[in-house]
Each structure stands twice: as structure tokens, then as C-alpha cells.
Design a protein around this motif. Structure first.
Motif, mmCIF file in Angstrom:
data_model
loop_
_atom_site.group_PDB
_atom_site.id
_atom_site.type_symbol
_atom_site.label_atom_id
_atom_site.label_comp_id
_atom_site.label_asym_id
_atom_site.label_seq_id
_atom_site.Cartn_x
_atom_site.Cartn_y
_atom_site.Cartn_z
ATOM 1 N N GLU A 181 -3.718 3.317 -3.712
ATOM 2 C CA GLU A 181 -3.703 2.824 -5.087
ATOM 3 C C GLU A 181 -3.320 3.883 -6.119
ATOM 4 O OE1 GLU A 181 -7.577 1.242 -5.629
ATOM 5 O OE2 GLU A 181 -7.367 -0.281 -4.057
ATOM 6 N N LYS A 182 -3.711 5.137 -5.902
ATOM 7 C CA LYS A 182 -3.546 6.171 -6.923
ATOM 8 C C LYS A 182 -2.488 7.223 -6.578
ATOM 9 C CE LYS A 182 -6.913 4.440 -9.405
ATOM 10 N NZ LYS A 182 -6.646 3.780 -10.708
ATOM 11 N N TYR A 183 -2.211 7.431 -5.325
ATOM 12 C CA TYR A 183 -1.318 8.525 -4.940
ATOM 13 C C TYR A 183 0.096 8.049 -4.615
ATOM 14 C CZ TYR A 183 -4.821 12.230 -4.883
ATOM 15 O OH TYR A 183 -5.754 13.163 -5.262
ATOM 16 N N PHE A 184 0.193 7.008 -3.830
ATOM 17 C CA PHE A 184 1.511 6.513 -3.441
ATOM 18 C C PHE A 184 1.965 5.427 -4.405
ATOM 19 C CE2 PHE A 184 -0.277 7.726 0.839
ATOM 20 C CZ PHE A 184 0.510 8.862 0.986
ATOM 21 N N VAL A 185 3.154 5.600 -4.974
ATOM 22 C CA VAL A 185 3.720 4.601 -5.885
ATOM 23 C C VAL A 185 4.409 3.534 -5.052
ATOM 24 C CG1 VAL A 185 5.293 4.209 -7.819
ATOM 25 C CG2 VAL A 185 4.042 6.370 -7.639
ATOM 26 N N LYS A 192 5.985 7.616 3.119
ATOM 27 C CA LYS A 192 4.603 7.949 2.759
ATOM 28 C C LYS A 192 3.785 8.209 4.029
ATOM 29 C CE LYS A 192 4.987 4.676 -1.103
ATOM 30 N NZ LYS A 192 6.279 4.072 -0.696
ATOM 31 N N VAL A 193 3.098 9.354 4.046
ATOM 32 C CA VAL A 193 2.263 9.725 5.187
ATOM 33 C C VAL A 193 0.887 10.128 4.675
ATOM 34 C CG1 VAL A 193 1.947 11.310 7.122
ATOM 35 C CG2 VAL A 193 4.242 10.504 6.551
ATOM 36 N N GLU A 212 -4.513 -1.236 8.035
ATOM 37 C CA GLU A 212 -3.516 -2.302 8.199
ATOM 38 C C GLU A 212 -2.871 -2.644 6.848
ATOM 39 O OE1 GLU A 212 -5.752 -5.394 10.045
ATOM 40 O OE2 GLU A 212 -5.581 -4.552 12.072
ATOM 41 N N ASP A 213 -3.687 -2.645 5.792
ATOM 42 C CA ASP A 213 -3.137 -2.872 4.448
ATOM 43 C C ASP A 213 -2.201 -1.739 4.050
ATOM 44 O OD1 ASP A 213 -4.545 -5.210 4.226
ATOM 45 O OD2 ASP A 213 -6.229 -4.323 3.116
ATOM 46 N N ALA A 214 -2.573 -0.528 4.431
ATOM 47 C CA ALA A 214 -1.733 0.633 4.125
ATOM 48 C C ALA A 214 -0.387 0.519 4.826
ATOM 49 C CB ALA A 214 -2.446 1.917 4.537
ATOM 50 N N LYS A 215 -0.414 0.039 6.063
ATOM 51 C CA LYS A 215 0.836 -0.126 6.818
ATOM 52 C C LYS A 215 1.770 -1.106 6.125
ATOM 53 C CE LYS A 215 2.684 -1.419 11.360
ATOM 54 N NZ LYS A 215 2.354 -1.918 12.723
ATOM 55 N N SER A 216 1.199 -2.182 5.574
ATOM 56 C CA SER A 216 2.019 -3.171 4.877
ATOM 57 C C SER A 216 2.633 -2.598 3.602
ATOM 58 C CB SER A 216 1.167 -4.407 4.526
ATOM 59 O OG SER A 216 0.134 -4.062 3.617
ATOM 60 N N SER A 217 2.049 -1.494 3.087
ATOM 61 C CA SER A 217 2.590 -0.819 1.893
ATOM 62 C C SER A 217 3.537 0.312 2.269
ATOM 63 C CB SER A 217 1.448 -0.274 1.032
ATOM 64 O OG SER A 217 0.606 -1.324 0.588
#
Length: 346
Positions: A181-185, A192-193, A212-217
Motif C-alpha cells: 500500500e505505501k511502498y510500491f506504486v 517489484k520484489v 496472494e494479494d501481493a502477487k496480483s499486484s
């Protein structure tokens, strides 16, 4: 193009009006004392070689020398070359577990210090990647925002400890959500890693769902496990409790073990990898291979000028003026006297 490196030194220019006022005061004081001593016209006849102009010339040269010295301290720089710089890299966030279990000494010197050493080694091999650092335990806390300044990042890294977050426990999902939410735009199409360093003692059931939510982003998660399967006790000496160990509610000394399984699941659910953090060489090589395979994106394009310092010129002028000031006497100059340029001959 030019830039001024140390603009604060311009405040020293206040010396100039002060010296001018002092000089005028001295001249007025001299005139007053001369009137008290005798007739001014008679005094001028008694000292015919005394120049009216020379004192003004000397103070002017001195003030000009001081101005050049101040400009030299400011260090003006001139741009001699302009070029377009394109930087390519990956957005990498390090999430470091700072819970009390990371004080266990089953790896030397302890799990937390080992984690900081690993991150420092990884930062050293970064190229033009942007990095950020998160600390987490019962909640997540941003330590370093996304930056390319590696030296500042490592400075803040070394200050991390369990006392920086009041809520204890280990909530890996908090770190994942903060990074997402705060680091990756999300709008940026950069690679993004997220690198999570932990002993794997997760007190939440939400870590897998968060990964899993992070993977979708578009975020790939790499987990690094520190600690041993055998585990170790948690000494509290670094928290000011010498000789004390972490105990449970029944008063028994807590033995904390690395939970590799949860870390493997988090990495797998996001399309990332799990690495044994006890082997520094294995960590650095594995991360390097992963980053080499990851597509790098252009995240910054700027014009930069090759600035060169010009202070030496002003310093040279200042010393030259101070040097010639030594040869300015307050008596009249013979050849100038003959020309009568300043109306000194009456």
C-alpha cells in the motif's frame, strides 16, 4: 549552469557593513582628535606626504578580498557538461522481523543482527535499484522510504531493534500490506520484489492471503529464514535485562525455533523463493540470480550537469588583493602625485 554548494556562508557578508562603519567611525574620530590638537590646515602642512585617498583604497581592497574569501567558502560550481541519464532497476523492499524472538542467539551474533548483516550485504551488490526498509513485529513500521541512497539506508538499518515497535508478536501480513500500500506504486509498471527476513514465527493466519494479494499486484516475495530448527532461548540483555531470558506466562523459559514451512508457503504463493538465511553466501547468490532474471524498468530519467568547483579562483583573487594591500602605504604615491588624479596636490 551553476550551483552554490554552501550558501550559508553568505551570512558572513554582514562583516562588510560592520567594517565600513568601523572605518568611518575611526576617520571621524581622527578628525575630531586632530581638531583638538591644532589647526587642520597647519597639520596638513606638517604632514604633506599623507594621502587622503590611500586609506579609502586600502579599506576597499581589504573588503573586496573578504568578499572573494566568502565566495570561495560558498564554493560556486559551474556546469561544464550536460547529459541525459537513464536509470533502470527494480523496486526492492526489505521487511525485517524485529520481534523479541529475533534476539535468539542460535545463529551468531543473534537472529536480528544476522538479518541486518544479510540486508547490508544485499544492498552492497545493488546497482541502480531503489530500496525501502520496513520493520515489523506485532505491527509494521516504515523505516526507510523508497530511495537510491544506500548509505542512508544502511545507517537506519543498523539502528533497528525490538524496542522500535511497542506491539510484540510477529504479523508478517502487516509487513506485506504496508509494502503493497505505501511502498510500491500500483500504477507504475516497475518490477517489484519484497524480501522478508524472519524466523517464521507468524502469529497471524493472514500471511498467505496477503502474499496472494501481493502477487496480483505484481509483487514477488522472497522469504529468508534465520535461526535453526533446534532453536534457542531469548536473552533480554539488549533490552537492559542482564541475565534474564524471555519466559511464558507460566514462568518457563521460551525456546524459539525457525518455522521454515510458513516462510516457504508465503514465497510460493507469490511466485517467489525461500532461502536459508544462515548461509550468507547462499543468500547473496540466490538474490543476485533472481534480480538478474527480473526485468528491469526505467524509473528515472534526468538531466545532470558535471559541475566543477570554482572556489580556487576566488581564493586566488583574495590572496592577491591581501598581498598588494601590504604595499599600500598611507603616504602619497610620487607618480600619482605628479598626475594629481585625486586632487591631492593643491
Amino acid at each position: 549552469m551553476y550551483e552554490l554548494e554552501e550558501k550559508g556562508y553568505f551570512y558572513l557578508l554582514i562583516i562588510i557593513p560592520i567594517l565600513v562603519l568601523v572605518f568611518l567611525y575611526v576617520q571621524v574620530w581622527k578628525k575630531k582628535k586632530q581638531k583638538e590638537f591644532g589647526d587642520l590646515s597647519l597639520l596638513q602642512k606638517l604632514s604633506p606626504e599623507k594621502s587622503v585617498f590611500k586609506p579609502v583604497l586600502k579599506i576597499s581592497v581589504l573588503l573586496l578580498a573578504i568578499i572573494f574569501l566568502i565566495i570561495a567558502l560558498v564554493n560556486p560550481k559551474m556546469g561544464t557538461k550536460i547529459e541525459t541519464v537513464k536509470r533502470q532497476g527494480i523496486d526492492i523492499v526489505f521487511a525485517i522481523d524485529v520481534s523479541k524472538s529475533m534476539l535468539a542467539e542460535d545463529v551468531a551474533p543473534n537472529r536480528l543482527e544476522k538479518s541486518k548483516q544479510l540486508v547490508s550485504q544485499l544492498i552492497n551488490q545493488m546497482g541502480s535499484d531503489k530500496i525501502g526498509i520496513i520493520a515489523y513485529s506485532g505491527s509494521a513500521f516504515p523505516v526507510v522510504p523508497m530511495t537510491s541512497d544506500y548509505s542512508v539506508s544502511k545507517m537506519f538499518l543498523q539502528s533497528m531493534n525490538p524496542t522500535m515497535i511497542s506491539s510484540q508478536g510477529t504479523m508478517i501480513d502487516e509487513a506485506i500490506n504496508l509494502a503493497s500500500e505505501k511502498y510500491f506504486v500500483k500504477k507504475e509498471k516497475t518490477s517489484k520484489v519484497l524480501v522478508i527476513i524472519s524466523d517464521g514465527e507468524d502469529h497471524s493466519d493472514e500471511a498467505i492471503a496477503a502474499s496472494e494479494d501481493a502477487k496480483s499486484s505484481g509483487i514477488k516475495i522472497v522469504t529468508i529464514g534465520v535461526g535453526t530448527e533446534k532453536g534457542g532461548t531469548i536473552p533480554l540483555k539488549s533490552l537492559g535485562q542482564n541475565g534474564e531470558f524471555q519466559k511464558d506466562q507460566e514462568g518457563n523459559v521460551v525456546v524459539t525455533k525457525r518455522s521454515q514451512e510458513i516462510l516457504e508457503k508465503i514465497a510460493k504463493s507469490s511466485g517467489g523463493i525461500y532461502i536459508d538465511g544462515n548461509n550468507t553466501k547462499q543468500v547473496t547468490e540466490s538474490i543476485k540470480k533472481l534480480l538478474d532474471k527480473t526485468q528491469k524498468s526505467e524509473f528515472e530519467s534526468s538531466q545532470m550537469a558535471d559541475f566543477k568547483s570554482q572556489f580556487q579562483w576566488f581564493l586566488g583573487f583574495a590572496f592577491f588583493l591581501l598581498f598588494i594591500d601590504l604595499f599600500f602605504l598611507e603616504r602619497k604615491t610620487k607618480w600619482v602625485k605628479k598626475m594629481n588624479l585625486f586632487n591631492e596636490e593643491k
